[in-house]
Enzyme design. Structure first.
Site, PDB file in Angstrom:
ATOM      1  CE  LYS A 184      -4.655   0.748   1.724  1.00  0.00           C
ATOM      2  NZ  LYS A 184      -5.409   0.312   0.548  1.00  0.00           N
ATOM      3  CD  GLU A 220      -5.537  -4.279  -6.576  1.00  0.00           C
ATOM      4  OE1 GLU A 220      -6.395  -4.072  -5.714  1.00  0.00           O
ATOM      5  OE2 GLU A 220      -4.328  -4.298  -6.335  1.00  0.00           O
TER       6      GLU A 220
HETATM    7  C1  LIG Z   1      -6.451  -0.565   0.144  1.00  0.00           C
HETATM    8  C2  LIG Z   1      -6.572  -1.234  -1.167  1.00  0.00           C
HETATM    9  C3  LIG Z   1      -7.522  -2.255  -1.401  1.00  0.00           C
HETATM   10  C4  LIG Z   1      -8.566  -2.652  -0.389  1.00  0.00           C
HETATM   11  O1  LIG Z   1      -8.033  -3.208   0.754  1.00  0.00           O
HETATM   12  P1  LIG Z   1      -8.894  -3.302   2.110  1.00  0.00           P
HETATM   13  O2  LIG Z   1      -7.911  -3.812   3.095  1.00  0.00           O
HETATM   14  O3  LIG Z   1      -9.993  -4.253   1.851  1.00  0.00           O
HETATM   15  O4  LIG Z   1      -9.393  -1.930   2.392  1.00  0.00           O
HETATM   16  C5  LIG Z   1      -7.518  -2.881  -2.639  1.00  0.00           C
HETATM   17  N1  LIG Z   1      -6.647  -2.529  -3.604  1.00  0.00           N
HETATM   18  C6  LIG Z   1      -5.752  -1.537  -3.431  1.00  0.00           C
HETATM   19  C7  LIG Z   1      -4.831  -1.193  -4.545  1.00  0.00           C
HETATM   20  C8  LIG Z   1      -5.676  -0.881  -2.205  1.00  0.00           C
HETATM   21  O5  LIG Z   1      -4.774   0.092  -2.037  1.00  0.00           O
END
Ligand SMILES: *Cc1c(COP(=O)(O)O)cnc(C)c1O
Length: 341
Positions: A184, A220
């Site tokens: 992240k 995603e």
């Molecule tokens: C934060 C995020 C998610 C979702 O993650 P959660 O933990 O479910 O909030 C999905 N994809 C990306 C690229 C993210 O940064």
């Protein structure tokens, strides 16, 4: 504690300054004790590592009020563990996981008046983040870091009911093969801004990214993982790839599907050309839990899921209601999922 006087159900999804935030500094190889502060601003070197070379990562989770009036958050230990992975990949010092969870609780407690009441649909969004704060000009990791957590109340994600969205296959990638897609990092988001603005200008809600190596498999969107439902409704399928961010919502839904709904779960590579075989599609992440996808557009070629554009599909809805039921204390949660503040 007396709640702030706010129109909770009509809050937007934006930043609003709250009373207190947590700050800890890393210097000479160690984190300090950290403090709660009322100062919502940051002063740092013009040459800070984060400003020059984007050395920063973040997390996101929510605190909210359960049906029986407790203030809780959802699986914060997984946010702590994921932030550890992000820090290690970016050569940043790890903020100890137990301290991370304690600091999250401290921030929620200090801003208890901003935790929306049960039933409002609103939540207190919690944003932990870390950045290189000392000057860096030759390319290398910073020597000093700051870890902070602020909280901001956010409104219900779906105002006036859930509507399925339309997404498009994007020609750009959000992450490189063997890159940083699985952590992240703010840099992944910087790379997605051009595409998301363009998608909105073209009338789409989100971008579907394909695998950056072969453009054959589904990855995603810019900020949410995919779930798909098989035509017979028996199986939840969710893409697996080294460049997907491991969503905590998606990992929780895998447990809900298997253990609560008796479904089969497949976590595997999903070819883009399989989409026509699925009955439902959803995006999952902390903010919305699940956003139903009604249609995927691939350069003018439309893939319309049988669940349609009016409502969430029946299986997605069951998943959504079970997970939000667990979160809100209406359904018994697996051990450790609900952490009381
Ligand atoms: C934060 C995020 C998610 C979702 O993650 P959660 O933990 O479910 O909030 C999905 N994809 C990306 C690229 C993210 O940064």
């Amino acid at each position: 504690m007396e709640k702030k006087n706010m129109d909770w159900s009509n809050l937007g999804f934006g930043y609003q300054v709250t009373d207190k935030r947590f700050v800890s500094n890393y210097k000479n190889g160690a984190w300090d004790d950290g403090v709660m502060t009322e100062d919502a601003t940051i002063t740092m070197s013009e040459c800070a590592g984060v400003l020059q070379y984007a050395q920063t990562c973040f997390e996101g989770l929510k605190a909210y009020t359960t049906e029986d009036g407790r203030t809780v958050c959802f699986r914060p230990d997984l946010n702590a563990a994921r932030m550890k992975d992000s820090c290690e990949r970016l050569r940043m010092p790890v903020f100890p996981e137990e301290r991370f969870v304690e600091a999250v609780k401290e921030v929620v407690r200090a801003n208890e008046a901003f935790v929306p009441p049960y039933g409002s649909g609103a939540t207190l969004y919690i944003r932990p983040y870390m950045f290189g704060s000392s000057p860096v000009i030759g390319v290398k990791p910073a020597d000093e870091y700051q870890f902070r957590i602020f909280a901001t109340p956010v409104g219900p994600y779906f105002k006036g009911g859930v509507k399925p969205i339309t997404i498009r296959v994007c020609d750009y990638d959000r992450a490189a093969p063997h890159g940083t897609g699985h952590i992240k990092a703010g840099l992944n988001y910087a790379m997605s801004l051009y595409q998301i603005v363009d998608a909105h200008e073209q009338g789409f809600d989100e971008n579907m990214y394909l695998d950056p190596g072969t453009r054959t498999y589904v990855e995603e969107t810019g900020g949410a993982n995919f779930i798909f439902i098989s035509k017979d409704g028996s199986t939840m399928i969710t893409p697996k790839s080294d460049s997907i961010l491991p969503s905590i919502t998606r990992r929780s839904l895998m447990v809900v599907a298997e253990k609560y709904l008796g479904m089969k779960v497949e976590h595997r590579q999903v070819r883009f050309d399989e989409l026509k075989d699925f009955s439902e599609c959803g995006l999952c992440g902390t903010a919305a839990v699940i956003s139903p996808v009604g249609k995927v557009v691939d350069h003018g070629n439309e893939i319309c899921f049988p669940s349609g554009m009016d409502d969430m599909g029946p299986v997605t809805k069951k998943l959504y209601e079970t997970l939000t039921g667990i979160q809100m204390g209406r359904i018994e949660a697996p051990e450790g999922w609900i952490v009381e503040i």
